[in-house]
Motif scaffolding. Structure first.
Motif, mmCIF file in Angstrom:
data_model
loop_
_atom_site.group_PDB
_atom_site.id
_atom_site.type_symbol
_atom_site.label_atom_id
_atom_site.label_comp_id
_atom_site.label_asym_id
_atom_site.label_seq_id
_atom_site.Cartn_x
_atom_site.Cartn_y
_atom_site.Cartn_z
ATOM 1 N N CYS A 1 0.886 -1.080 -0.051
ATOM 2 C CA CYS A 1 -0.025 -0.044 -0.086
ATOM 3 C C CYS A 1 0.868 1.010 -0.004
ATOM 4 O O CYS A 1 0.649 2.124 -0.704
ATOM 5 N N LEU A 2 1.970 1.258 0.865
ATOM 6 C CA LEU A 2 2.888 2.220 0.807
ATOM 7 C C LEU A 2 3.389 2.781 -0.398
ATOM 8 O O LEU A 2 3.734 3.841 -0.835
ATOM 9 N N THR A 3 3.740 1.703 -1.311
ATOM 10 C CA THR A 3 4.490 1.773 -2.515
ATOM 11 C C THR A 3 3.652 2.455 -3.563
ATOM 12 O O THR A 3 4.172 2.952 -4.406
ATOM 13 N N VAL A 4 2.481 2.180 -3.433
ATOM 14 C CA VAL A 4 1.623 2.671 -4.140
ATOM 15 C C VAL A 4 1.875 4.237 -4.910
ATOM 16 O O VAL A 4 1.974 4.677 -5.857
ATOM 17 N N ARG A 5 1.854 5.105 -3.693
ATOM 18 C CA ARG A 5 2.170 6.693 -3.794
ATOM 19 C C ARG A 5 2.438 7.177 -2.743
ATOM 20 O O ARG A 5 1.992 6.675 -1.534
ATOM 21 N N VAL B 1 5.966 6.062 9.044
ATOM 22 C CA VAL B 1 6.608 7.475 9.284
ATOM 23 C C VAL B 1 8.062 7.767 8.438
ATOM 24 O O VAL B 1 8.382 8.625 7.987
ATOM 25 N N LEU B 2 8.870 6.685 8.713
ATOM 26 C CA LEU B 2 10.140 6.669 8.036
ATOM 27 C C LEU B 2 9.827 6.544 6.441
ATOM 28 O O LEU B 2 10.777 7.524 5.908
ATOM 29 N N TYR B 3 8.996 5.736 6.084
ATOM 30 C CA TYR B 3 8.588 5.695 4.733
ATOM 31 C C TYR B 3 8.169 7.120 3.937
ATOM 32 O O TYR B 3 8.849 7.480 2.894
ATOM 33 N N LEU B 4 7.327 7.849 4.927
ATOM 34 C CA LEU B 4 7.040 9.133 4.415
ATOM 35 C C LEU B 4 7.980 10.179 4.380
ATOM 36 O O LEU B 4 8.141 10.679 3.245
ATOM 37 N N ILE B 5 8.780 10.219 5.203
ATOM 38 C CA ILE B 5 10.142 11.080 5.355
ATOM 39 C C ILE B 5 10.935 10.815 3.964
ATOM 40 O O ILE B 5 11.385 11.952 3.299
ATOM 41 N N ILE B 6 11.190 9.370 3.947
ATOM 42 C CA ILE B 6 12.477 9.075 2.755
ATOM 43 C C ILE B 6 11.711 9.385 1.486
ATOM 44 O O ILE B 6 12.341 9.734 0.562
#
Length: 378
Positions: A184-188, A226-231
């Motif tokens: 899901c995170l990798t979608v956008r 949260v880490l994924y959002l920042i990166i």
């Protein structure tokens, strides 16, 4: 009639497969017809195809149309998973077919979720059908190609796994939860704004029910998200030739606006039209059980606070994919509540479902691809 209902209930899985198959065939045909008549003129399909074609030929996600790496616009690593099949058939038509398959197959996890919430009855099949006739889904399907169209399928499976984890824990379920969450995170990049409130709600429910196992799982995922959002936003800035910052670009006007100007920007008829447009195909039932509408709050704020603001165009295009996860979940719980009332006061417990189906069909000319901005003819 009773024999028919019994047969449909007994064979609901097969009927679901038939409905999904018909949806995929009809919508694929519409997409190919539109493509062959040069009616995809919004550039997005061309940008995605160009970026994937360049990647397949060694120039990773370079967009010749935009003049920079596509990840300088949106960070969508899920596109990497499409590369093997795209390499075999390097065509925009493939992207349209994959998008249609993803949207059609989303009815499957919705059906499974309905069974968990409403029980195994004919209504679970009916609510899956509602997804397939929803004009918001059609708008996403027929407006270009977007990776965000893959989100509903992945998220609804994630929610189904969550419902199972509430009652049982196993390594297989945990692995499925982690994998689906990551997909899901990798979608956008902005899907994180849906996953974060989802995890907070799941964690709050786990805390309330003293489910230490689920609380631990959501805690780990919150940190990862949260880490994924920042990166992801750092990578967008890195790949953008101008150090593009989505926040500065879309919301920079807020730093110069007065309180009155901001309020005037928020309280408009076009914003109201957008909200009502999202709720209408669900017969406004999500308002009865609004808990999962929290998933739509940040995406809604993203649009309303942008310089362009909201309007009907938002649900006529692909942006509905960001709202459908929260809307569908709130609708299922709202429908459960409303249907109890209709069953109590009317002889047929399926009356509400029939009304909503008819209502959605009536919305097609104005809300769906037949509408002004997103008509099938471009």
């Amino acid at each position: 009639m009773n024999k028919l209902q019994i047969w449909l209930t007994k064979n609901s899985g097969k009927m679901l497969a038939v409905m999904i198959g018909l949806y995929v065939l009809i919508m694929t045909g519409a997409c190919i017809w539109k493509y062959q008549n040069f009616l995809y003129d919004g550039l997005d399909l061309a940008i995605y195809n160009n970026a994937l074609w360049n990647t397949a030929h060694g120039n990773w996600f370079w967009s010749s149309i935009q003049g920079h790496n596509y990840w300088g616009d949106h960070f969508e690593p899920i596109l990497i998973l499409l590369l093997p099949i795209y390499y075999l058939w390097q065509s925009p038509i493939l992207l349209l077919i994959l998008q249609t398959l993803a949207l059609g197959l989303a009815a499957w996890p919705i059906y499974k979720i309905n069974q968990k919430i409403l029980g195994k009855n004919l209504l679970t099949l009916g609510l899956a059908l509602l997804w397939l006739v929803n004009p918001l889904v059609h708008n996403i399907n027929l407006y270009e190609f977007h990776a965000i169209a893959l989100l509903p399928l992945l998220f609804f499976w994630l929610f189904y796994i969550y419902l199972k984890l509430k009652k049982q824990s196993s390594k297989r379920l945990i692995l499925c939860f982690y994998v689906l969450m990551f997909l899901c995170l990798t979608v956008r990049e902005d899907v994180t704004f849906i996953i974060l409130p989802f995890l907070i709600l799941v964690g709050a429910d786990a805390l309330k029910n003293k489910n230490k196992f689920l609380l631990r799982v959501t805690s780990y995922e919150l940190l990862v998200t949260v880490l994924y959002l920042i990166i992801s936003f750092q990578l967008i800035s890195h790949f953008s030739p101008s150090g593009f910052s989505p926040f500065a670009y879309y919301y920079g006007w807020l730093t110069k606006a007065s309180v009155g100007q901001i309020l005037a920007h928020l309280v408009t008829l076009t914003n109201l039209e957008m909200v009502l447009g999202f709720l209408a195909p669900f017969f406004f039932l999500p308002a009865l059980k609004p808990k999962w509408l929290i998933l739509t709050v940040i995406p809604l704020a993203q649009i309303i606070f942008s310089a362009a603001g909201g309007g009907a165009l938002v649900w006529q295009l692909h942006y509905g994919a960001l709202f459908l996860p929260g809307l569908v979940l709130a609708f299922v719980y709202g429908f459960q509540m409303a249907n109890q009332w209709t069953t109590r006061y009317f002889w047929d417990g399926k009356l509400l479902f029939l009304i909503i189906i008819i209502f959605n069909l009536a919305l097609w000319p104005s809300f769906g691809p037949g509408g002004i901005k997103n008509k099938i003819t471009g």
